[in-house]
Design an enzyme around this catalytic site. Structure first.
Site, PDB file in Angstrom:
ATOM      1  N   LYS A  22      -6.260  -2.098   6.873  1.00  0.00           N
ATOM      2  CA  LYS A  22      -7.494  -1.613   6.235  1.00  0.00           C
ATOM      3  C   LYS A  22      -7.973  -2.578   5.160  1.00  0.00           C
ATOM      4  O   LYS A  22      -9.158  -2.910   5.090  1.00  0.00           O
ATOM      5  CB  LYS A  22      -7.228  -0.236   5.604  1.00  0.00           C
ATOM      6  N   ASN A  23      -7.055  -3.023   4.306  1.00  0.00           N
ATOM      7  CA  ASN A  23      -7.469  -3.831   3.154  1.00  0.00           C
ATOM      8  C   ASN A  23      -7.805  -5.275   3.519  1.00  0.00           C
ATOM      9  O   ASN A  23      -8.271  -6.037   2.664  1.00  0.00           O
ATOM     10  CB  ASN A  23      -6.402  -3.773   2.042  1.00  0.00           C
ATOM     11  N   CYS A 116     -10.652   6.422 -10.802  1.00  0.00           N
ATOM     12  CA  CYS A 116     -10.226   7.172  -9.622  1.00  0.00           C
ATOM     13  C   CYS A 116      -8.834   7.706  -9.866  1.00  0.00           C
ATOM     14  O   CYS A 116      -8.287   7.560 -10.947  1.00  0.00           O
ATOM     15  CB  CYS A 116     -10.299   6.313  -8.382  1.00  0.00           C
ATOM     16  N   ARG A 121      -9.551   1.225 -13.120  1.00  0.00           N
ATOM     17  CA  ARG A 121     -10.004   0.264 -12.120  1.00  0.00           C
ATOM     18  C   ARG A 121     -11.394  -0.317 -12.400  1.00  0.00           C
ATOM     19  O   ARG A 121     -12.325  -0.130 -11.614  1.00  0.00           O
ATOM     20  CB  ARG A 121      -9.930   0.882 -10.724  1.00  0.00           C
ATOM     21  N   ASP A 304       1.185  -0.300  -3.313  1.00  0.00           N
ATOM     22  CA  ASP A 304       0.772   0.604  -2.228  1.00  0.00           C
ATOM     23  C   ASP A 304       1.955   1.193  -1.459  1.00  0.00           C
ATOM     24  O   ASP A 304       1.759   2.007  -0.555  1.00  0.00           O
ATOM     25  CB  ASP A 304      -0.165  -0.129  -1.253  1.00  0.00           C
ATOM     26  N   ARG A 396      -8.386   8.086   5.503  1.00  0.00           N
ATOM     27  CA  ARG A 396      -9.104   6.909   5.013  1.00  0.00           C
ATOM     28  C   ARG A 396      -8.360   5.630   5.366  1.00  0.00           C
ATOM     29  O   ARG A 396      -8.972   4.579   5.485  1.00  0.00           O
ATOM     30  CB  ARG A 396      -9.245   6.965   3.490  1.00  0.00           C
TER      31      ARG A 396
END
Ligand code: EPU
Length: 432
Positions: A22-23, A116, A121, A304, A396
């Site tokens: 994803k990233n 968030c 961030r 992560d 997500r």
């Protein structure tokens, strides 16, 4: 809004395939804005954040032809050089269109992402990089407005290692006049993947994967094809799940060289880890030893995977400390793990887990993508039924997580959550 109902405990066994990262997919899709020619992607993960970015690209004026794991993006003209609040609030990585739009269209308006679930961030370092390249940047009414007739190459020294900040600077620099040198650059494999794509589009880049990236601006970029790098965080999540459930799992289609910080620690706790070029097999049985981890930018232990490691730490013999150095507030899974029987104490950026603590199923609430993954892992190890609410966080960033885990012997059912406050749109701030 869906939830997972997990019937545990389970010993995971078998093979699981890794999806694209994803990233890496997000900055690579944004890169397609830099050229009027088509850019064709394969190995995209079938996750909601990728679909959100595709929606933003269409809003900007790109034509996007997408299947689950492929997309061709063609941006003949920029219709609207902006990213509105509605899209940025659901996915802060939308700020990745800042660099390409500034470089290609000369002006851009992007909503500022708020804080968030994992921290404040800010994007001050992204904006400082654009200013260094000659852009005028203003903040007004919750929006970043940036302008530059043509960006100029510059020396950009980041105070803190920032992944999307490095990517935004790279994206902008490809079409700038002259040379850009990015110092203290992020070295993540996703940054390297972006450089590989940009080079295929005709950019001059070197040094990706090191602390210094050099970019020589070019007049234009062109069509390219690109396969997204495998998702090291997804692969790492399944590797940790194998150890936690004392299972035997081969994670295929991954790049074990991107997971050395994790595999070294899995070996240290006593799991057996075998790596080939594109697969990882993790086996564990019986007691595993406590071990300390501290998150850090790549090649350190990834933030992560911190929450997933915490789920594993509950099963280790003795005291494990987990130090979060990247984000200031990434421990929201702790209270939920404690509800399942974990013994974890928090002291600032430091969590102390005492194990082994036998977990029991409970109703728990996911707060962000990786915290949700940790709760699912805990549910696999726990005795009885665990209900993980708000799994839209997982959707997500994890492609078909319940199917993949059920293929390893898990018993996970997706169910619709009852309506209530959690179904009110905008109620929850999302993360990555
Ligand atoms: N930071 C600043 N100012 C900036 C930018 C960053 O102070 O302008 C700080 C952040 O607040 C944080 C640290 O620098 O304390 C590192 O943040 P970074 O910019 O590297 O994070 P990011 O680029 O916003 C990406 C991933 C995250 C991942 C982090 C760290 C994407 C789309 N997101 O975020 O992924 O945790 O790097 O590796 O690439 C996830 O996938 O679950 C996720 C949160």
């Amino acid at each position: 809004m869906d939830k997972f109902v997990i019937d545990g405990p389970t010993r995971l066994q078998g093979d699981v395939a890794t999806s694209g990262a994803k990233n890496a997919a997000l900055p690579c899709l944004a890169a397609a804005l830099l050229t009027e020619e088509p850019v064709a992607f394969s190995n995209l993960p079938d996750v909601r954040d990728v679909r959100t970015l595709q929606k933003l690209l269409r809003h900007i004026g790109a034509s996007v032809e997408a299947s689950k794991t492929t997309a061709t993006v063609e941006t003949r003209t920029i219709g609207s050089a902006d990213a509105p609040y509605d899209l940025v609030k659901t996915m802060r990585a939308s700020v990745l269109v800042l660099g390409p739009l500034l470089a290609r269209a000369g002006s851009v308006r992007v909503s500022l992402p708020g804080g968030c679930a994992i921290g404040v961030r800010p994007i001050n370092l992204h904006l400082a990089a654009f200013r260094k390249m000659g852009a005028e940047v203003e903040l007004e009414h919750g929006y970043v407005e940036a302008r530059a007739s043509r960006l100029s190459g510059a020396e950009i020294a980041f105070d803190t290692v920032t992944v999307t900040g490095t990517e935004n600077a790279m994206l902008a620099a490809t079409l700038a006049r002259g040379t850009t040198r990015i110092l203290n650059a992020a070295r993540e494999p996703e940054v390297v993947d972006l450089a590989v794509l940009l080079r295929a589009m005709g950019a001059w880049i070197s040094g990706e994967g090191t602390e210094t990236i050099l970019i020589e601006g070019v007049e234009r970029l062109h069509a390219a094809t690109h396969a997204i790098v495998p998702d090291r965080i997804e692969a790492g999540t399944y590797a940790i799940a194998a150890a936690l459930t004392r299972g035997d799992v081969a994670v295929t289609g991954c790049r074990p060289e991107h997971l050395k910080a994790l595999t070294a620690r899995l070996s240290a706790v006593g799991a057996s880890v075998e790596s080939s070029q594109d697969a990882l097999r993790v086996r564990a049985s019986g007691p595993l030893a406590a071990h300390d981890v501290e998150t850090a930018p790549y090649p350190g232990f990834p933030t992560d995977l911190q929450a997933q490691w915490m789920a594993l730490a509950t099963s280790l013999e003795g005291i494990s400390t987990i130090t979060e150095t990247v984000f200031e507030n990434r421990f929201q899974h702790v209270a939920e793990l404690v509800r399942m029987g974990a013994r974890i104490r928090l002291e600032g950026r430091w969590a102390v887990a005492e194990g082994p603590a036998p977990l029991t199923g409970a109703a728990v609430m996911a707060s962000d993508l990786r915290a949700s993954a940790a709760l699912v892992l805990a549910g696999l190890a726990a005795r009885g039924e665990t209900v993980v609410d708000r799994v839209y966080h997982l959707d997500r960033g994890y492609a078909q997580m319940e199917q993949k885990l059920n293929g390893l012997g898990a018993r996970i059912r997706r169910a619709s959550a009852p309506t209530g406050i959690h179904s009110i749109p905008g109620y929850v701030r999302e993360t990555p």
